[in-house]
Design a protein around this motif. Structure first.
Motif, PDB file in Angstrom:
ATOM      1  N   SER A  38       0.690  -1.705  -0.044  1.00 49.93           N
ATOM      2  CA  SER A  38      -0.224  -0.281  -0.066  1.00 49.93           C
ATOM      3  C   SER A  38       0.986   1.315   0.231  1.00 49.93           C
ATOM      4  O   SER A  38       1.534   1.034   0.837  1.00 49.93           O
ATOM      5  CB  SER A  38      -0.524   0.174   1.200  1.00 49.93           C
ATOM      6  OG  SER A  38      -1.861  -0.947   0.841  1.00 49.93           O
ATOM      7  N   GLU A  39       0.322   2.395  -0.331  1.00 50.41           N
ATOM      8  CA  GLU A  39       1.404   3.637  -0.282  1.00 50.41           C
ATOM      9  C   GLU A  39       1.305   4.177   0.877  1.00 50.41           C
ATOM     10  O   GLU A  39       0.115   3.676   1.584  1.00 50.41           O
ATOM     11  CB  GLU A  39       0.240   4.412  -1.379  1.00 50.41           C
ATOM     12  CG  GLU A  39       1.044   6.359  -1.143  1.00 50.41           C
ATOM     13  CD  GLU A  39       0.230   6.782  -1.861  1.00 50.41           C
ATOM     14  OE1 GLU A  39       0.183   8.470  -2.121  1.00 50.41           O
ATOM     15  OE2 GLU A  39      -0.732   6.462  -2.348  1.00 50.41           O
ATOM     16  N   GLY A  40       1.976   3.981   1.581  1.00 53.38           N
ATOM     17  CA  GLY A  40       2.805   4.382   3.146  1.00 53.38           C
ATOM     18  C   GLY A  40       2.706   3.362   3.267  1.00 53.38           C
ATOM     19  O   GLY A  40       2.706   3.259   4.617  1.00 53.38           O
ATOM     20  N   GLY A  41       2.206   1.832   3.121  1.00 51.63           N
ATOM     21  CA  GLY A  41       2.730   1.232   3.831  1.00 51.63           C
ATOM     22  C   GLY A  41       4.038   0.376   4.102  1.00 51.63           C
ATOM     23  O   GLY A  41       3.786  -0.826   4.800  1.00 51.63           O
TER      24      GLY A  41
ATOM     25  N   TYR B 229       2.492  -3.297   4.791  1.00 50.09           N
ATOM     26  CA  TYR B 229       1.046  -3.338   5.035  1.00 50.09           C
ATOM     27  C   TYR B 229       0.659  -3.700   3.336  1.00 50.09           C
ATOM     28  O   TYR B 229       1.156  -2.312   2.419  1.00 50.09           O
ATOM     29  CB  TYR B 229       0.222  -1.450   5.738  1.00 50.09           C
ATOM     30  CG  TYR B 229       0.343  -2.059   7.129  1.00 50.09           C
ATOM     31  CD1 TYR B 229      -0.754  -2.618   7.957  1.00 50.09           C
ATOM     32  CD2 TYR B 229       1.452  -1.243   7.685  1.00 50.09           C
ATOM     33  CE1 TYR B 229      -0.935  -2.956   8.818  1.00 50.09           C
ATOM     34  CE2 TYR B 229       1.459  -1.637   9.001  1.00 50.09           C
ATOM     35  CZ  TYR B 229       0.541  -1.834   9.723  1.00 50.09           C
ATOM     36  OH  TYR B 229       0.463  -2.482  11.272  1.00 50.09           O
ATOM     37  N   GLY B 230      -0.071  -3.962   2.999  1.00 49.17           N
ATOM     38  CA  GLY B 230      -0.545  -4.388   2.028  1.00 49.17           C
ATOM     39  C   GLY B 230      -1.821  -5.275   1.365  1.00 49.17           C
ATOM     40  O   GLY B 230      -2.683  -5.856   2.013  1.00 49.17           O
ATOM     41  N   SER B 231      -1.536  -6.099   0.311  1.00 47.16           N
ATOM     42  CA  SER B 231      -2.659  -6.980  -0.123  1.00 47.16           C
ATOM     43  C   SER B 231      -1.417  -7.987  -0.493  1.00 47.16           C
ATOM     44  O   SER B 231      -0.978  -7.896  -1.729  1.00 47.16           O
ATOM     45  CB  SER B 231      -4.012  -6.480  -1.093  1.00 47.16           C
ATOM     46  OG  SER B 231      -2.778  -6.405  -2.548  1.00 47.16           O
ATOM     47  N   ASN B 232      -2.308  -9.230  -0.455  1.00 41.06           N
ATOM     48  CA  ASN B 232      -1.079 -10.257  -0.689  1.00 41.06           C
ATOM     49  C   ASN B 232      -0.418 -10.765  -0.610  1.00 41.06           C
ATOM     50  O   ASN B 232       0.652 -11.063  -1.359  1.00 41.06           O
ATOM     51  CB  ASN B 232      -1.643 -10.771  -2.602  1.00 41.06           C
ATOM     52  CG  ASN B 232      -3.233 -10.483  -2.795  1.00 41.06           C
ATOM     53  OD1 ASN B 232      -4.062 -11.097  -2.918  1.00 41.06           O
ATOM     54  ND2 ASN B 232      -3.399  -9.062  -4.093  1.00 41.06           N
ATOM     55  N   LEU B 233       0.308 -10.530   0.797  1.00 41.53           N
ATOM     56  CA  LEU B 233       1.634 -10.514   1.293  1.00 41.53           C
ATOM     57  C   LEU B 233       1.494 -11.609   1.851  1.00 41.53           C
ATOM     58  O   LEU B 233       3.137 -12.543   1.670  1.00 41.53           O
ATOM     59  CB  LEU B 233       1.836  -9.490   2.369  1.00 41.53           C
ATOM     60  CG  LEU B 233       1.897  -7.843   2.166  1.00 41.53           C
ATOM     61  CD1 LEU B 233       2.282  -6.647   2.583  1.00 41.53           C
ATOM     62  CD2 LEU B 233       2.529  -7.651   0.035  1.00 41.53           C
ATOM     63  N   SER B 234       0.815 -12.355   1.655  1.00 42.18           N
ATOM     64  CA  SER B 234       1.158 -13.942   2.560  1.00 42.18           C
ATOM     65  C   SER B 234       0.090 -14.854   2.009  1.00 42.18           C
ATOM     66  O   SER B 234      -1.515 -14.822   2.478  1.00 42.18           O
ATOM     67  CB  SER B 234       0.607 -13.938   4.203  1.00 42.18           C
ATOM     68  OG  SER B 234       1.122 -15.034   5.057  1.00 42.18           O
TER      69      SER B 234
END
Length: 255
Positions: free
Chosen positions: A211-214, A236-241
């Protein structure tokens, strides 16, 4: 939203992996089995876009492998598997050459006209061997845009390559090196052809995204913004695990 906590070096390694990972996987369904290919938009973006444009309008469905050269290449993408004429697949404007990846065994590359690096349209070939010493060094280099995904797919590629090429061939150029199954002479039958029945994109897991600033230091929420050597970072983000775990117990200590 998923989040992971990594040491600083692990973050750097992860970013490198994200940059070099492949693109979508497509399946060549042939009458001798399936070949799964991981496309490489990071290396050849215009070429991958060109290939997908033909694929999405089903131009490659019911096409023929029209050329096979032992221990070198098997080629297709240019002609429909419709006898007696094997009509040409209509071609879009040529794509700019994007030679970056080496022509190693199990890669797929674009065919093109001699002495014209920017002449590739719809025809492609699988490299049956390490052809880098040849194809990397002529006509601007041949653009590799994908890699065979697994051993089972390589076995199908080799099965196609093992189909005999009659000599002299029963068809004129450009079909004088066409592989023909169970051919004993006379007119070529549909059952003799090696056919790409369809090419489709397989369902893929979305790639990891930050994510931006994640990217935060572990102490950022307590007012400490500087990451000391060996300290941890929160990402922080998506599909990291593939799984989500609660922030407690041993996991809180980086286990």
């Amino acid at each position: 939203m998923n989040f992971r906590i990594f040491p600083l070096l692990a973050l750097m390694a992860g970013l490198v992996c994200a940059q070099t990972s492949g693109g979508p996987t497509v399946r060549f369904q042939t009458n001798l089995g399936n070949i799964d290919v991981v496309l490489l938009p990071g290396s050849a973006p215009r070429t991958v876009e060109n290939f997908l444009r033909y694929m999405n309008r089903k131009a490659y469905d019911n096409s023929v492998f029209h050329r096979s050269v032992r221990n070198f290449i098997v080629q297709g993408g240019g002609f429909q598997a419709t006898l007696p004429n094997l009509p040409a697949i209509p071609a879009d404007p040529p794509v700019v050459n994007e030679f970056r990846e080496s022509n190693l065994r199990g890669t797929i590359a674009m065919a093109k006209l001699g002495d014209n690096p920017n002449s590739a349209t719809n025809q492609w070939f699988f490299n049956l061997a390490d052809n880098s010493g040849n194809l990397n060094n002529q006509n601007g280099g041949f653009t590799v845009f994908g890699r065979v995904a697994d051993a089972a797919s390589l076995a199908v590629m080799d099965r196609i390559a093992a189909v005999p090429v009659p000599s002299p061939g029963p068809l004129p150029a450009p079909f004088n090196e066409i592989p023909l199954q169970n051919y004993t002479g006379g007119a070529v039958q549909a059952s003799n052809l090696v056919v790409v029945q369809s090419i489709t994109q397989l369902t893929t897991v979305p790639p990891p995204a930050i994510s931006e600033g994640g990217v935060q230091t572990a102490g950022a929420f307590g007012g400490f913004r500087t990451a000391a050597p060996g300290s941890y970072l929160e990402i922080y983000g998506s599909n990291l695990s593939e799984e989500t775990r609660s922030w407690e117990g041993e996991f809180a200590n980086g286990v």
